[in-house]
Structure formats: structure tokens, C-alpha cells
Scaffold this active site. Sequence first.
Site, PDB file in Angstrom:
ATOM      1  N   GLY A  65      -5.103   2.687 -12.970  1.00  0.00           N
ATOM      2  CA  GLY A  65      -4.988   1.261 -13.302  1.00  0.00           C
ATOM      3  C   GLY A  65      -6.086   0.860 -14.285  1.00  0.00           C
ATOM      4  CG  ASP A  84     -11.327   8.137  -5.260  1.00  0.00           C
ATOM      5  OD1 ASP A  84     -12.443   8.296  -5.781  1.00  0.00           O
ATOM      6  OD2 ASP A  84     -11.159   7.667  -4.118  1.00  0.00           O
ATOM      7  CB  THR A 100     -10.935   1.262  -9.817  1.00  0.00           C
ATOM      8  OG1 THR A 100     -10.080   0.516  -8.930  1.00  0.00           O
ATOM      9  CG2 THR A 100     -12.081   1.819  -8.986  1.00  0.00           C
ATOM     10  CG  ASP A 127      -8.431  -1.083  -6.306  1.00  0.00           C
ATOM     11  OD1 ASP A 127      -8.075  -2.208  -6.700  1.00  0.00           O
ATOM     12  OD2 ASP A 127      -7.670  -0.091  -6.303  1.00  0.00           O
ATOM     13  CG  ASP A 132     -10.919   2.260  -4.261  1.00  0.00           C
ATOM     14  OD1 ASP A 132     -11.345   2.426  -5.421  1.00  0.00           O
ATOM     15  OD2 ASP A 132      -9.749   2.540  -3.923  1.00  0.00           O
TER      16      ASP A 132
HETATM   17  O1  F6P Z   1      -6.037   0.475  -8.367  1.00  0.00           O
HETATM   18  C1  F6P Z   1      -5.977  -0.693  -9.115  1.00  0.00           C
HETATM   19  C2  F6P Z   1      -4.769  -1.511  -8.705  1.00  0.00           C
HETATM   20  O2  F6P Z   1      -4.763  -2.703  -9.467  1.00  0.00           O
HETATM   21  C3  F6P Z   1      -4.690  -1.845  -7.209  1.00  0.00           C
HETATM   22  O3  F6P Z   1      -5.517  -2.913  -6.850  1.00  0.00           O
HETATM   23  C4  F6P Z   1      -3.237  -2.120  -7.052  1.00  0.00           C
HETATM   24  O4  F6P Z   1      -2.780  -1.876  -5.726  1.00  0.00           O
HETATM   25  C5  F6P Z   1      -2.593  -1.151  -8.004  1.00  0.00           C
HETATM   26  O5  F6P Z   1      -3.570  -0.810  -8.961  1.00  0.00           O
HETATM   27  C6  F6P Z   1      -1.399  -1.687  -8.714  1.00  0.00           C
HETATM   28  O6  F6P Z   1      -0.867  -0.685  -9.486  1.00  0.00           O
HETATM   29  P1  F6P Z   1       0.254  -0.893 -10.608  1.00  0.00           P
HETATM   30  O7  F6P Z   1      -0.441  -1.389 -11.833  1.00  0.00           O
HETATM   31  O8  F6P Z   1       0.850   0.440 -10.792  1.00  0.00           O
HETATM   32  O9  F6P Z   1       1.205  -1.927 -10.086  1.00  0.00           O
END
Ligand code: F6P
Length: 323
Positions: free
Chosen positions: A13, A105, A127, A129, A131
Site C-alpha cells: 500500500g 512486511d 506503511t 498502519d 505495524d
Molecule cells: O496496509 C495499508 C492499508 O491501507 C491497510 O490499512 C488497508 O487494510 C489496506 O492497505 C488496504 O489495501 P488496498 O489498497 O489494497 O485496498
Amino acid sequence: MSIKRIGVLTSGGDAPGMNAAVRAVVRTALFHDVEVYGILRGYNGLINGDIIRLDEKSVSRTINRGGTILYTARSKEFMTEEGQRKAVSTCKFLGLDSVIAIGGDGTFRGARALSSHGINVVCIPATIDNDISCTNYSIGFDTAANTAIECIDKLRDTMQSHERCSVVEVMGRNAGYLAMYVGLAVGATAVLVPEKTIDFDKDVIEKIRQARFNGFTHYMIVVAEGAGSASEIAAKIKEAIDLDPRVTVLGHIQRGGSPTGRDRVNATKMGYLAVELLLANKTNRIVCTSKGSFTDVDIDDALQMHRSIQSMEVDVLAAMTGL
Ligand code: F6P
């Protein structure tokens, strides 16, 4: 081993500040007379040879831009032996001796695979997140948190005017760092995160009642997406106390926007350090922050680490929400 040609990619992401990190990689490498190439669309770019030469000008006026100028992807093909073989063969064909991978990760696992095939790799955590266990700070978290805070502050104006309850869903995948931080910053009535099992009556309904007794007539419930859907939480509140909560899913808006100063400066430092590590013949490393300083850890060690929401945040939240 002398480093001659570095490839840089963004994967997973996108996160605000990724461009600042790419810019720092490019400028630091060129400062040391090392060539830099942008690998487009994450690991897919290595598989498909989707690579462009980068110079000082390619990264001009990018420090303030959200998203990633290199595009990003979550490459399924790179998870296969065949995909990795193709990626390594692209590196060898183009003479890329090193790769700097910016992401979370999943990105680090990809980098470890490249490293096992003899490519020098250094990763930079990015990220929203936040995390990643080996680092307290990931690029993008600060901007995403501030975006969510700004949105919720706006929401509060209308919630307060109509004396309503609002349930806001914040991103974070399986982690609650973003929701907890944002919840503390907006003065939420309750915050639901996946790391903490809740007693719905005690942790949500009683908190709303308590807020009412304290004179409040509007209530802000922040839910991490990993802790459940805002619509379901709203339905449960309606059933329990006959409020009619409004639901807001902040969604991908949290990933956009111009990076904050903190994200820009930290991304710049991390991009600089990533190149310096390669020049010092270090490989299979992740640049990270620990106890307020920048350092680096081995990718394999980093992927074994675990951390969770700090108990202090949980304690502070409990005190702030009055139960
Ligand atoms: O890991 C970053 C993130 O934005 C998360 O918070 C979320 O769950 C996910 O990516 C969403 O992914 P996508 O852009 O594939 O919908």
C-alpha cells in the site's frame, strides 16, 4: 564489494512520504557517484524489466507529493520461485547489484528472497498502519493520522450540532496503532482495536452512558478496521441504547495527501541511511527507529519480532474516557 548501480522500488500500500524516501535515495546515491534506477510497480517491475534511469531532476518537486511516483503493487508473481528467478535475472542482466525496497512486511519478505539470491538489499519501512515490529516509526503514519484527525474533527462539528453518535472506521489492516493514536487525538468516547478484546457493554455502551452523565450529547466511537465493521458496531449500539449512530468509513483518503514535515524529514533520513548502509557493505537490513534514534536490523531478525499497542496508551485511553 563496491556498489555501482542501485534499484529502488515501492511496494504494498502506498504511504505519504514514499516519494521523499525515493528522492533521498536518488540524491544520496548520485552524491556518491552511484547510478540509480527506479523499478516501477514494486516487484512486478523487476520481473518485467520495467525500470527507468533516475537523475537529480527525476525527483525534483516530489518531496511534497503523496502517493509514489514509482507506482506500487502487491506482486503475486514475485511470491513464486519462477517470479523470483525472473526478478534476479533482470537484476543480473541490467547490472543492478543492490535494491532498496520501500514498504511494509510483505515488501521485506520480498527483499529477503532477493537477498537469498545474492542481491544486496536494504529496506525502508513505509506503511500508514505503523505495524512493523522492528521500528517505532513507519513512513506515512504521521500523515495518515493527521488526515484522519482532521476528518474526524470536521465530523464532530456536525455530530455535536445534531447531538448524535458517530462510528468512524479507521484503516490499519490487522493492527490498531492508527485507530488508537487517532482516538486519543480526537478525544473519542471509545476506541476499538483488534489487539484488545472488549466487553461491548462495558467498553462501549457504558462509556456512552458515562459521557451522557457527564453532560455530553454527542459521542465519537473510533473503530480500527481490524476490530470490526463500523456498520455492525453502529447496529449494536442502536440495539442496546436506541441511539441512531451515523457511520463514516474514512477509507483510502487516509493514504493520500501531502506528507507532513515529520514524514518528509524521517523519510529523507531513512533514504539517506539506506544508501549509506549499502556503501558500507551491509545487506539484508531494514532501516528503523528505536528509542528515538535511527538504526538498522537484519531482515530475518525483524520478521521474527513482535510488538503490540503500548499498555500506556490503553491506560491513558481508559483515564480519558472516564471508566
Ligand atoms: O496496509 C495499508 C492499508 O491501507 C491497510 O490499512 C488497508 O487494510 C489496506 O492497505 C488496504 O489495501 P488496498 O489498497 O489494497 O485496498
